[in-house]
Design a protein around this motif. Structure first.
Motif, PDB file in Angstrom:
ATOM      1  N   ARG A   1      -1.409  -4.518   8.402  1.00 36.15           N
ATOM      2  CA  ARG A   1      -2.288  -5.273   9.291  1.00 36.15           C
ATOM      3  C   ARG A   1      -3.724  -5.090   8.835  1.00 36.15           C
ATOM      4  NH1 ARG A   1      -3.439  -2.851  13.448  1.00 36.15           N
ATOM      5  NH2 ARG A   1      -2.381  -0.935  12.834  1.00 36.15           N
TER       6      ARG A   1
ATOM      7  N   THR B   1       8.838   0.974   4.122  1.00 30.81           N
ATOM      8  CA  THR B   1       9.865   1.838   3.547  1.00 30.81           C
ATOM      9  C   THR B   1      11.265   1.413   3.964  1.00 30.81           C
ATOM     10  OG1 THR B   1       8.254   3.613   3.737  1.00 30.81           O
ATOM     11  CG2 THR B   1      10.489   4.246   3.170  1.00 30.81           C
TER      12      THR B   1
ATOM     13  N   LEU C   1      -0.885  11.239   5.794  1.00 29.93           N
ATOM     14  CA  LEU C   1      -1.639  11.179   7.043  1.00 29.93           C
ATOM     15  C   LEU C   1      -1.484  12.488   7.814  1.00 29.93           C
ATOM     16  CD1 LEU C   1      -3.355   9.456   8.891  1.00 29.93           C
ATOM     17  CD2 LEU C   1      -1.283   8.498   9.854  1.00 29.93           C
TER      18      LEU C   1
ATOM     19  N   GLN D   1       4.069  11.603   8.717  1.00 28.82           N
ATOM     20  CA  GLN D   1       4.135  11.433   7.266  1.00 28.82           C
ATOM     21  C   GLN D   1       4.336   9.991   6.843  1.00 28.82           C
ATOM     22  OE1 GLN D   1       6.535  13.816   4.745  1.00 28.82           O
ATOM     23  NE2 GLN D   1       6.206  15.607   6.000  1.00 28.82           N
ATOM     24  N   ASP D   2       4.787   9.168   7.776  1.00 30.69           N
ATOM     25  CA  ASP D   2       5.114   7.789   7.435  1.00 30.69           C
ATOM     26  C   ASP D   2       3.883   7.040   6.922  1.00 30.69           C
ATOM     27  OD1 ASP D   2       7.461   5.704   8.147  1.00 30.69           O
ATOM     28  OD2 ASP D   2       5.492   4.770   8.279  1.00 30.69           O
ATOM     29  N   GLU D   3       4.024   6.417   5.750  1.00 33.25           N
ATOM     30  CA  GLU D   3       2.841   5.793   5.159  1.00 33.25           C
ATOM     31  C   GLU D   3       2.533   4.419   5.746  1.00 33.25           C
ATOM     32  OE1 GLU D   3       3.250   5.100   0.962  1.00 33.25           O
ATOM     33  OE2 GLU D   3       5.398   4.769   1.108  1.00 33.25           O
TER      34      GLU D   3
ATOM     35  N   SER E   1      -5.675  -1.564   9.407  1.00 28.20           N
ATOM     36  CA  SER E   1      -4.803  -0.387   9.453  1.00 28.20           C
ATOM     37  C   SER E   1      -5.278   0.683   8.480  1.00 28.20           C
ATOM     38  CB  SER E   1      -3.354  -0.766   9.147  1.00 28.20           C
ATOM     39  OG  SER E   1      -3.097  -0.710   7.759  1.00 28.20           O
TER      40      SER E   1
ATOM     41  N   ARG F   1      -4.231   1.242   5.596  1.00 26.02           N
ATOM     42  CA  ARG F   1      -3.158   1.725   4.732  1.00 26.02           C
ATOM     43  C   ARG F   1      -2.834   0.673   3.685  1.00 26.02           C
ATOM     44  NH1 ARG F   1      -1.004   6.358   7.144  1.00 26.02           N
ATOM     45  NH2 ARG F   1      -0.520   6.908   5.005  1.00 26.02           N
TER      46      ARG F   1
ATOM     47  N   VAL G   1       0.380  -0.143   2.820  1.00 24.80           N
ATOM     48  CA  VAL G   1       1.630  -0.836   3.111  1.00 24.80           C
ATOM     49  C   VAL G   1       1.786  -1.087   4.608  1.00 24.80           C
ATOM     50  CG1 VAL G   1       2.771   0.180   1.110  1.00 24.80           C
ATOM     51  CG2 VAL G   1       2.967   1.310   3.321  1.00 24.80           C
ATOM     52  N   GLY G   2       2.719  -1.968   4.949  1.00 25.33           N
ATOM     53  CA  GLY G   2       2.955  -2.330   6.341  1.00 25.33           C
ATOM     54  C   GLY G   2       3.806  -1.306   7.069  1.00 25.33           C
ATOM     55  N   SER G   3       3.980  -1.536   8.385  1.00 23.52           N
ATOM     56  CA  SER G   3       4.571  -0.503   9.235  1.00 23.52           C
ATOM     57  C   SER G   3       6.045  -0.251   8.946  1.00 23.52           C
ATOM     58  CB  SER G   3       4.374  -0.865  10.702  1.00 23.52           C
ATOM     59  OG  SER G   3       4.974  -2.108  10.956  1.00 23.52           O
TER      60      SER G   3
ATOM     61  N   ILE H   1       2.039   4.023   8.999  1.00 19.67           N
ATOM     62  CA  ILE H   1       1.250   4.208  10.227  1.00 19.67           C
ATOM     63  C   ILE H   1      -0.209   3.888   9.938  1.00 19.67           C
ATOM     64  CG2 ILE H   1       0.458   5.860  11.953  1.00 19.67           C
ATOM     65  CD1 ILE H   1       3.000   7.409  11.591  1.00 19.67           C
TER      66      ILE H   1
ATOM     67  N   LEU I   1      -6.936  10.522   2.426  1.00 25.47           N
ATOM     68  CA  LEU I   1      -5.801   9.631   2.168  1.00 25.47           C
ATOM     69  C   LEU I   1      -5.956   8.954   0.815  1.00 25.47           C
ATOM     70  CD1 LEU I   1      -5.248   7.966   5.627  1.00 25.47           C
ATOM     71  CD2 LEU I   1      -3.729   9.532   4.462  1.00 25.47           C
TER      72      LEU I   1
ATOM     73  N   LEU J   1      11.250   8.737   0.751  1.00 24.14           N
ATOM     74  CA  LEU J   1      12.495   8.204   1.288  1.00 24.14           C
ATOM     75  C   LEU J   1      13.020   7.030   0.467  1.00 24.14           C
ATOM     76  CD1 LEU J   1      11.475   8.295   5.068  1.00 24.14           C
ATOM     77  CD2 LEU J   1      12.852   9.956   3.820  1.00 24.14           C
TER      78      LEU J   1
END
Lengths: 388, 203
Positions: free
Chosen positions: B153, B165, A367, A327-329, B156, B158, B160-162, A331, A361, B16
């Motif tokens: 990166r 959060t 994810l 679930q972490d955005e 990636s 996405r 946002v970065g790794s 990743i 997404l 979160l």
């Protein structure tokens, strides 16, 4: 002696032919990799390639040992989907972000008439130049030489010692909390992948290293377990044994200490995994770090490893079944590898390969929601009919 | 003897980071955060809104939802999603996402990210995608670790970065150099309303 100008090496690509479940795969690897797939799709078999390379260079190891003794010979390694007698090919690229293919190592092998593992080809590339290519004329004059890799021989691997050292640094871990809790069950083991000597390992490090690592573990855990205010190794003066203990803040003004016997299985396992990720610099293979953890804590795992990694920089390869973890955005799509079993062996692609996942997404799905259905075993509906 | 223990407020949030913000807000007004529900995105939360509202008939609750670009204005949206809030329900909409509330403490955020204060937008509620804005600001950071954590990166896929959060959670939770709800409320009307509502809940 100054090492060659390569820092933070990692596996950047793996190419396999006829290796276990995989008839043919070619996949890029990032610094953090999440391997997702149904049961028996070959998650452990993929990580086993890296353990295999480690076993070749390990002390007391070698090519014969890695194939014959550790893996039951060529015929049990060869993919069932392979055409008869095809060579098994393992090819990896090693590098960093600046130069992803600084090193390349390639090994083709098969078995002879006596079912002995035999090398068909061994190649090493350095920065795009072929620096080793076997079989060479010596091998042709003396075929016995083809029972050993140059990689495993100190006098032969000198031009690419860095590759051998890198393979040696691969570490595999599948911590079992019960073993940590009752270390006597695995007395005398060192580097136990199941964590039996975990506390001893912690105790063996110097005070300074230990304090700094425990502080970093606490830092990684802090945002998931905010009540944990301190972590330390404590010696029981009566029984002369070491214990890991954590201090929890709660209604008692000074908080309370808990030893590893009171830690939950999950917390203990997590600490073991975090400790291991601070120890050493080579690639770390982790099997299902989510086991026995609360789903709420699992969600923090990717962030924890991202935080641990930012200073250590080592590659972490994780296999997982957990939708909570995905679930972490943060990743990356290129960090998630999907295994999909098929009649011609299992295929492996990064999540970024699938347009559908990218679209889902963009449309706001997590994810986990986008990826998990794609990893569902194809015959799971048949399983449901079993009881009828 | 009078009871001095803080009022426990249950919460439901999208993720979160929202949870950390809600926790900080409740602590700021003198309450204590109880169990937190949701944390699986906006859709998941809205589906269960009636349930949370039902529970808020008897005990204090806070439900925080991002406005995103679903509606141009928060009050009618709030009315649409929950026309009849229960007596102990604090149902709030962050304009446009909870990151805008963090942008609203310009000075501290700038210091945390290692950027100049002047490049942090002075009207956070007018920012269309506050999350992207935080990432864009972090890109200009003087601190390598911030860039590593917050900025994705290349490749990636996405936004946002790794460690985005956890990095922002650190900012929200740090009592000394982190986010200040009172200061941020000056620049964000939706945050200001949220704090006032929480105070009423505790009164």
């Amino acid at each position: 002696m100054k090492r060659e100008g390569t820092k933070n090496l990692r596996f950047t690509n793996v190419f396999l032919e006829n290796w276990k479940n995989f008839a043919k795969i070619d996949v890029d690897l990032q610094r953090r990799v999440f391997l997702v797939g149904p049961n028996a799709s070959g998650k452990s078999n993929l990580w086993d390639v890296f353990r295999f390379l480690h076993d070749i260079v390990a002390v007391g190891g070698g090519f014969q040992n890695a194939v014959q003794d550790k893996r039951g010979g060529v015929s049990s390694l060869r993919c069932l989907a392979a055409r008869r007698y095809s060579d098994i090919i393992v090819k990896v690229s090693i590098g960093n972000d600046d130069n992803p293919a600084f090193w390349g190592y390639e090994l083709h092998f098969n078995q002879d008439n006596l079912r002995r593992p035999i090398i068909k080809a061994e190649k090493v590339m350095k920065d795009g130049t072929l620096i080793l290519s076997r079989p060479d004329s010596d091998d042709r004059n003396d075929p016995k030489r083809l029972t050993q890799t140059y990689l495993e021989q100190v006098y032969a691997n000198q031009p690419f010692r860095e590759v051998a050292d890198f393979f040696l640094s691969v570490h595999y871990l599948h911590i079992v909390p019960q073993l940590v809790r009752e270390p006597e069950r695995s007395v005398g083991k060192t580097k136990d992948p199941f964590g039996g000597d975990f506390l001893e390992q912690v105790a063996r490090t110097t005070d300074r290293t230990r304090t700094s690592r425990l502080r970093r573990i606490q830092d990684a855990l802090r945002f998931a377990v905010p009540q944990l205010s301190a972590l330390e190794l404590h010696r029981d003066p009566v029984r002369n044994t070491w214990h890991l203990r954590g201090k929890y803040e709660h209604w008692r003004p000074r908080g309370a200490w808990q030893t590893e016997e009171q830690f939950s299985d999950g917390t203990l396992r997590l600490m073991g995994l975090l400790w291991a990720s601070l120890e050493g610099t080579g690639p770390l293979l982790l099997e299902e770090p989510e086991l026995s953890l609360h789903p709420e804590v699992i969600r923090f795992i990717p962030q924890m490893f991202a935080r641990i990694q930012r200073r250590v920089g080592r590659q972490i390869l994780i296999s997982t079944h957990s939708p909570d973890l995905l679930q972490d955005e943060g990743i990356g799509l290129d960090e998630v590898l999907l295994l999909q079993p098929g009649s011609e062996g299992t295929s492996v692609y990064p999540a970024s390969h699938f347009q559908q996942i990218r679209e889902l997404l963009t449309g706001g799905l997590t994810l986990a929601e986008a990826v998990m259905p794609a990893t569902r075993p194809q015959n799971v509906r048949q399983l449901a009919f079993f009881g009828d | 003897m009078p009871d001095f223990s803080p009022v426990v407020i249950s919460g439901a949030v999208e993720g979160l980071l929202d949870e950390a913000v809600v926790e900080r807000l409740i602590e700021y007004v003198g309450g204590s955060l109880g169990p937190v529900y949701g944390r699986k995105g906006k859709g998941h939360l809205l589906q269960r809104l009636d349930g949370y509202n039902q529970a808020a008939r008897f005990a204090p609750w806070i439900v925080l939802v991002d406005l995103n670009t679903d509606c141009s204005c928060a009050p009618p949206y709030q009315q649409l999603l929950l026309p009849l809030p229960a007596p102990h329900m604090c149902f709030r909409i962050a304009v446009r996402t909870v990151e805008a509330w963090l942008l609203a403490d310009r000075e501290r955020l700038a210091r945390f990210l290692g950027i100049a204060r002047d490049i942090v937008p002075s009207n956070p509620e007018a920012v269309r995608d506050p999350k992207l804005t935080v990432v864009a600001l972090a890109k200009r950071s003087r601190r390598r670790q911030i860039v590593q954590d917050v900025v994705p990166r290349a490749g990636s896929g996405r936004t946002v970065g790794s460690a985005y959060t956890s990095c922002l959670i650190d900012f929200v939770r740090d009592p000394n150099t982190g986010w200040r709800p009172d200061v941020a409320a000056n620049l964000s009307d939706s945050l200001n309303r949220c704090i006032r509502h929480l105070r009423r809940l505790l009164a």
